[in-house]
Design an enzyme around this catalytic site. Sequence first.
Site, PDB file in Angstrom:
ATOM      1  CG  PHE B  39      -2.708   1.204   3.594  1.00  0.00           C
ATOM      2  CD1 PHE B  39      -2.048   1.524   4.783  1.00  0.00           C
ATOM      3  CD2 PHE B  39      -3.193   2.246   2.805  1.00  0.00           C
ATOM      4  CE1 PHE B  39      -1.884   2.853   5.176  1.00  0.00           C
ATOM      5  CE2 PHE B  39      -3.031   3.574   3.197  1.00  0.00           C
ATOM      6  CZ  PHE B  39      -2.381   3.869   4.373  1.00  0.00           C
ATOM      7  CB  VAL B  77      -7.285  -0.852   1.457  1.00  0.00           C
ATOM      8  CG1 VAL B  77      -7.165  -2.099   2.312  1.00  0.00           C
ATOM      9  CG2 VAL B  77      -7.282   0.402   2.320  1.00  0.00           C
ATOM     10  CB  CYS B  78      -4.169  -4.931  -1.187  1.00  0.00           C
ATOM     11  SG  CYS B  78      -4.342  -6.541  -1.985  1.00  0.00           S
ATOM     12  CB  VAL B  79      -9.545  -5.887  -3.161  1.00  0.00           C
ATOM     13  CG1 VAL B  79      -8.840  -6.534  -4.343  1.00  0.00           C
ATOM     14  CG2 VAL B  79     -10.889  -6.554  -2.921  1.00  0.00           C
ATOM     15  CB  ALA B  82      -8.871  -5.425   2.411  1.00  0.00           C
TER      16      ALA B  82
END
Lengths: 131, 119
Positions: B39, B77-79, B82
């Site tokens: 994501f 989820v991409c840090v 995010a």
Amino acid sequence: MAEQQATPGGGAKTKKFMFVNRKAPYGTIYALESLEVVLIAATFDQDVSLVFIDDGVYELTRGQQTKDIGIKNFSPSYRALEGYDVEKLYVDRHSLEQRGLSEKDLLVPVEVLDTEAMAELMEQQDVVLSF
Amino acid sequence: MKFGLLVSEGPYTHQASDSAYQFAVAALAKGHEIQRIFFYHDGVNNATRHTEPPRDDRHIVNRWTALAQEHKVDLVVCVAAALRRGINEAVLAPGFRISGLGQLVDSGIKADRLLVFGG
């Protein structure tokens, strides 16, 4: 029969990754976050190329000044790509011409391609990510 | 076949989350493997446990959680994406994990096909 394959990058598979940039740099976040993926992909020893098409050609224009809109000017990062061995930058000729731009308006050396050559290049890729 | 998926738009705003979900369900039903779903961009908003759609609408986040639990699909989820959008471990829905963009590149390398939803 075992197939002999060159495996650069310590035995990891090398694939052709193409990043297609289609949006102007500051109206949306796509250009910036695309660049972030490119920089990571480069550290994986993959065969990385970048394409700039449609409003994406504006990402590479010289003299970007963003102070008055309060957004960081990230265009100098394109100059740093060379240091990551990302040297294949392709720009769509039609997109440039439509916007009254030419190669000398761009801040990094690129190869300008016609639509047909661009399509051929895309055909050769393993992974195409469009932003 | 081994598929990697990239979801790059937010839930409800854009059909990307629905299309990716429908694709994943259909691919699994056909016996394919979903190697990972990554994501990125506003796609990270798929991962917040605070999502509360009206009762008569689909619950996109719970749907992802169920997919992860039933089929052990890796939802990442991409840090960076995010954190800039206020998504952190504290608001993460079950089944998701936060990690780096390297996980997306890894999908590109390991999956037979990496499909982009959105963009």
